[in-house]
Design a protein around this motif. Structure first.
Motif, PDB file in Angstrom:
ATOM      1  N   ARG A   1       0.918  -1.134  -0.064  1.00 53.47           N
ATOM      2  CA  ARG A   1       0.080  -0.159   0.108  1.00 53.47           C
ATOM      3  C   ARG A   1       0.824   1.327  -0.059  1.00 53.47           C
ATOM      4  O   ARG A   1       0.542   2.219  -0.754  1.00 53.47           O
ATOM      5  CB  ARG A   1      -0.950   0.012   1.337  1.00 53.47           C
ATOM      6  CG  ARG A   1      -2.122  -1.001   1.286  1.00 53.47           C
ATOM      7  CD  ARG A   1      -2.803  -0.894   2.416  1.00 53.47           C
ATOM      8  NE  ARG A   1      -3.952  -2.205   2.569  1.00 53.47           N
ATOM      9  CZ  ARG A   1      -4.592  -2.242   3.539  1.00 53.47           C
ATOM     10  NH1 ARG A   1      -4.923  -1.304   4.171  1.00 53.47           N
ATOM     11  NH2 ARG A   1      -5.372  -3.362   3.374  1.00 53.47           N
ATOM     12  N   ILE A   2       1.965   1.205   0.904  1.00 47.72           N
ATOM     13  CA  ILE A   2       2.704   2.355   0.896  1.00 47.72           C
ATOM     14  C   ILE A   2       3.438   2.488  -0.240  1.00 47.72           C
ATOM     15  O   ILE A   2       3.685   3.595  -1.072  1.00 47.72           O
ATOM     16  CB  ILE A   2       3.721   2.152   2.008  1.00 47.72           C
ATOM     17  CG1 ILE A   2       2.994   2.172   3.313  1.00 47.72           C
ATOM     18  CG2 ILE A   2       4.844   3.332   1.938  1.00 47.72           C
ATOM     19  CD1 ILE A   2       3.860   2.045   4.664  1.00 47.72           C
ATOM     20  N   GLY A   3       4.153   1.404  -1.278  1.00 50.30           N
ATOM     21  CA  GLY A   3       4.670   1.554  -2.327  1.00 50.30           C
ATOM     22  C   GLY A   3       3.993   2.020  -3.503  1.00 50.30           C
ATOM     23  O   GLY A   3       4.441   3.013  -4.333  1.00 50.30           O
ATOM     24  N   ALA A   4       2.703   1.679  -3.281  1.00 51.80           N
ATOM     25  CA  ALA A   4       1.696   2.084  -4.390  1.00 51.80           C
ATOM     26  C   ALA A   4       1.646   3.748  -4.278  1.00 51.80           C
ATOM     27  O   ALA A   4       1.398   4.378  -5.234  1.00 51.80           O
ATOM     28  CB  ALA A   4       0.231   1.316  -4.315  1.00 51.80           C
ATOM     29  N   ARG A   5       1.428   4.285  -2.925  1.00 52.20           N
ATOM     30  CA  ARG A   5       1.416   5.465  -2.897  1.00 52.20           C
ATOM     31  C   ARG A   5       2.483   6.421  -3.413  1.00 52.20           C
ATOM     32  O   ARG A   5       2.254   7.454  -3.860  1.00 52.20           O
ATOM     33  CB  ARG A   5       0.911   6.075  -1.493  1.00 52.20           C
ATOM     34  CG  ARG A   5      -0.375   5.404  -0.728  1.00 52.20           C
ATOM     35  CD  ARG A   5      -1.661   6.076  -1.057  1.00 52.20           C
ATOM     36  NE  ARG A   5      -1.310   7.638  -0.527  1.00 52.20           N
ATOM     37  CZ  ARG A   5      -1.878   7.859   0.599  1.00 52.20           C
ATOM     38  NH1 ARG A   5      -2.176   6.885   1.515  1.00 52.20           N
ATOM     39  NH2 ARG A   5      -1.626   9.086   1.276  1.00 52.20           N
ATOM     40  N   ILE A   6       3.791   5.776  -3.044  1.00 54.00           N
ATOM     41  CA  ILE A   6       4.914   6.415  -3.429  1.00 54.00           C
ATOM     42  C   ILE A   6       5.072   6.434  -5.046  1.00 54.00           C
ATOM     43  O   ILE A   6       5.392   7.402  -5.648  1.00 54.00           O
ATOM     44  CB  ILE A   6       6.148   5.566  -2.930  1.00 54.00           C
ATOM     45  CG1 ILE A   6       6.257   5.824  -1.434  1.00 54.00           C
ATOM     46  CG2 ILE A   6       7.383   6.118  -3.683  1.00 54.00           C
ATOM     47  CD1 ILE A   6       7.219   4.904  -0.847  1.00 54.00           C
ATOM     48  N   ALA A   7       4.499   5.343  -5.725  1.00 55.52           N
ATOM     49  CA  ALA A   7       4.533   5.219  -7.077  1.00 55.52           C
ATOM     50  C   ALA A   7       3.622   6.246  -7.924  1.00 55.52           C
ATOM     51  O   ALA A   7       4.034   6.875  -8.761  1.00 55.52           O
ATOM     52  CB  ALA A   7       4.267   3.855  -7.582  1.00 55.52           C
ATOM     53  N   ALA A   8       2.419   6.407  -6.957  1.00 54.33           N
ATOM     54  CA  ALA A   8       1.428   7.480  -7.607  1.00 54.33           C
ATOM     55  C   ALA A   8       2.160   8.857  -7.734  1.00 54.33           C
ATOM     56  O   ALA A   8       2.086   9.596  -8.696  1.00 54.33           O
ATOM     57  CB  ALA A   8       0.463   7.393  -6.965  1.00 54.33           C
ATOM     58  N   VAL A   9       2.948   9.229  -6.682  1.00 51.21           N
ATOM     59  CA  VAL A   9       3.399  10.560  -6.535  1.00 51.21           C
ATOM     60  C   VAL A   9       4.585  10.733  -7.295  1.00 51.21           C
ATOM     61  O   VAL A   9       4.864  11.971  -7.896  1.00 51.21           O
ATOM     62  CB  VAL A   9       3.484  11.028  -5.208  1.00 51.21           C
ATOM     63  CG1 VAL A   9       2.015  11.337  -4.410  1.00 51.21           C
ATOM     64  CG2 VAL A   9       4.307  10.402  -4.242  1.00 51.21           C
ATOM     65  N   ALA A  10       5.286   9.618  -7.309  1.00 52.06           N
ATOM     66  CA  ALA A  10       6.679   9.769  -8.109  1.00 52.06           C
ATOM     67  C   ALA A  10       6.373  10.118  -9.668  1.00 52.06           C
ATOM     68  O   ALA A  10       7.050  10.797 -10.422  1.00 52.06           O
ATOM     69  CB  ALA A  10       7.558   8.416  -8.080  1.00 52.06           C
ATOM     70  N   ARG A  11       5.201   9.636 -10.404  1.00 52.37           N
ATOM     71  CA  ARG A  11       4.953   9.645 -11.508  1.00 52.37           C
ATOM     72  C   ARG A  11       4.657  11.146 -12.010  1.00 52.37           C
ATOM     73  O   ARG A  11       4.879  11.678 -13.083  1.00 52.37           O
ATOM     74  CB  ARG A  11       3.890   8.864 -11.827  1.00 52.37           C
ATOM     75  CG  ARG A  11       4.358   7.494 -12.038  1.00 52.37           C
ATOM     76  CD  ARG A  11       3.196   6.547 -12.871  1.00 52.37           C
ATOM     77  NE  ARG A  11       2.268   6.530 -11.963  1.00 52.37           N
ATOM     78  CZ  ARG A  11       1.956   5.349 -10.989  1.00 52.37           C
ATOM     79  NH1 ARG A  11       2.696   4.543 -10.904  1.00 52.37           N
ATOM     80  NH2 ARG A  11       0.738   5.380 -10.290  1.00 52.37           N
ATOM     81  N   GLY A  12       4.228  11.913 -11.043  1.00 48.84           N
ATOM     82  CA  GLY A  12       3.864  13.433 -11.277  1.00 48.84           C
ATOM     83  C   GLY A  12       5.085  14.334 -10.824  1.00 48.84           C
ATOM     84  O   GLY A  12       4.781  15.431 -10.902  1.00 48.84           O
ATOM     85  N   ALA A  13       6.280  13.987 -10.176  1.00 46.53           N
ATOM     86  CA  ALA A  13       7.293  14.872  -9.866  1.00 46.53           C
ATOM     87  C   ALA A  13       8.009  15.409 -10.801  1.00 46.53           C
ATOM     88  O   ALA A  13       8.077  14.527 -11.942  1.00 46.53           O
ATOM     89  CB  ALA A  13       8.306  13.899  -8.618  1.00 46.53           C
ATOM     90  N   ARG A  14       8.525  16.468 -10.600  1.00 44.63           N
ATOM     91  CA  ARG A  14       9.411  17.078 -11.617  1.00 44.63           C
ATOM     92  C   ARG A  14      10.657  16.396 -11.827  1.00 44.63           C
ATOM     93  O   ARG A  14      11.453  16.566 -12.717  1.00 44.63           O
ATOM     94  CB  ARG A  14       9.597  18.863 -11.370  1.00 44.63           C
ATOM     95  CG  ARG A  14       8.185  19.422 -11.905  1.00 44.63           C
ATOM     96  CD  ARG A  14       8.066  19.379 -13.179  1.00 44.63           C
ATOM     97  NE  ARG A  14       6.885  20.058 -13.671  1.00 44.63           N
ATOM     98  CZ  ARG A  14       6.808  21.586 -13.836  1.00 44.63           C
ATOM     99  NH1 ARG A  14       7.673  22.395 -13.690  1.00 44.63           N
ATOM    100  NH2 ARG A  14       5.570  21.945 -14.215  1.00 44.63           N
ATOM    101  N   ALA A  15      11.027  15.960 -10.656  1.00 42.92           N
ATOM    102  CA  ALA A  15      12.494  15.228 -10.635  1.00 42.92           C
ATOM    103  C   ALA A  15      12.416  14.260  -9.307  1.00 42.92           C
ATOM    104  O   ALA A  15      11.650  14.372  -8.291  1.00 42.92           O
ATOM    105  CB  ALA A  15      13.547  16.076 -10.376  1.00 42.92           C
TER     106      ALA A  15
END
Length: 391
Positions: free
Chosen positions: A152-166
């Motif tokens: 669950r934590i990994g999925a949350r991290i993946a979701a925001v990582a895709r929207g990061a500028r870096a």
């Protein structure tokens, strides 16, 4: 002018002055070099009074706002139940920080700079998305090596990582793990290593340093710097010291494993407790080598600090250590063994102590890890790409 809002729990306060020094050192240098505006949001857990023990009692004393080396640091509270709300922490941090972040992120050219992916990075990223401002995520170690393994934590991290500028990580090994955990393509996470203060950490008079710290003038000293907790494996270093009559293990740091370490060391361990950076620098000058028997690491600053002080390093082969030392370092620089190999670690300590000391060579090797390169990289990032300009 770009305004950076650094969002992380890893930042020193007047109550916890050594907590997260590495983030402050990094971003202070970036801000000064780039001429950026800077504000820090360092959320603090607020637990119900009956559960407010240990570190939570300490956190409760942190002021709502203060100034640290010229930067304003805000400490919004978030509700936390120790041991019960790990998967909900990012939501609690986000809710506790929303109004403050809304105020701080008004206007143009704001970039949110989040360190440590859970809960800090996810909370900061979700707020940045709400407010329509770009954000940068930096992985530090346990956030990827341990926490991101929870689905669950990994999925949350993946979701925001895709929207990061870096997306950044402090070592190549951690960058690869971050990319894998966040399901990003190869190269989707850049390495932005930490630097070392080559002025503060330098070789010096070993006898004077030992006298200043009240350590024995004779015999060898193996130094450990860091938290005395299970994942750091410090009992392994204590057992290595117990094998020799001419070696003491000197530890800088505090933690719940002190009793186990003391028992493993059979009278060969000296505890100095937590120390400010200037005293840690003295401890490096007093020692003969650094020991780091950790189970996992990101980019362990203690390794580059020790090298800059002329000390060889005996470490487990974890995180960024092979990147720092090289895969097969000469004994004058140190040695690496696999995590959990207690006998091998003790043998490596013996081998490094038996090798000819060459502090000047070790120092010269360490100079490649100064701050110039990572600061230049981050100034470019925050001044252009992260703020939305063309790369």
């Amino acid at each position: 002018m770009t305004r950076i809002v650094t969002f992380t729990n890893l930042f020193p306060s007047s109550v916890t002055p050594t907590h997260g020094l590495f983030v402050r050192d990094r971003m202070r240098r970036v801000v000064q070099a780039g001429g950026f505006g800077w504000t820090v949001v360092a959320p603090v857990p607020q637990v119900p009074l009956p559960l407010r023990f240990g570190a939570y009692r300490t956190w409760a004393k942190v002021p709502a706002q203060e100034t640290s080396e010229g930067v304003t640091v805000h400490h919004p509270r978030f509700f936390h139940l120790p041991g019960l709300s790990a998967r909900r922490q990012a939501d609690a941090v986000r809710e506790g920080s929303r109004e403050l972040m809304r105020e701080l992120c008004q206007g143009a050219d704001v970039v949110v700079d989040a360190h440590y992916l859970w809960p800090d990075g996810v909370a900061a990223a979700e707020l940045a998305q709400e407010l329509g401002v770009p954000y940068v995520l930096t992985a530090r170690g346990t956030d990827v090596n341990v926490l991101a393994q929870d689905p669950r934590i990994g999925a949350r991290i993946a979701a925001v990582a895709r929207g990061a500028r870096a997306c950044l990580a402090v070592s190549d090994a951690l960058a690869a793990r971050f990319a894998e955990a966040a399901e990003l393509p190869a190269g989707g996470v850049a390495t932005s290593r930490n630097g070392v203060d080559l002025v503060r950490f330098s070789p010096g008079d070993r006898a004077a340093a030992r006298a200043e710290l009240g350590l024995p003038a004779d015999g060898a000293i193996a130094l450990g710097v860091g938290r005395l907790v299970a994942g750091k494996g410090v009992a392994t270093a204590a057992r290595a010291a117990a094998r020799r009559d001419d070696l003491q293990l000197v530890l800088v740091g505090e933690g719940d494993q002190r009793g186990a370490i003391e028992a493993a060391g059979a009278g060969r361990v000296v505890f100095l407790g937590a120390q400010p950076p200037e005293r840690v620098a003295v401890a490096y000058r007093a020692a003969d080598l650094l020991v780091l028997p950790s189970e996992r690491e990101g980019w362990p600053n203690v390794v580059t600090e020790a090298l800059a002080s002329g000390l060889p390093v005996v470490s487990t082969r974890v995180g960024g250590v092979p990147q720092i030392l090289g895969e097969r370092p000469p004994l004058q620089l140190g040695a690496m063994v696999e995590p959990g190999d207690s006998d091998g670690f003790a043998d490596a300590v013996d081998a490094v102590l038996a090798a000819e000391r060459d502090p000047a060579r070790v120092r010269a090797f360490a100079e490649r890890y100064g701050w110039h390169e990572p600061v230049a990289q981050l100034v470019k990032l925050f001044g252009g790409e992260a703020a939305g300009e063309a790369s």
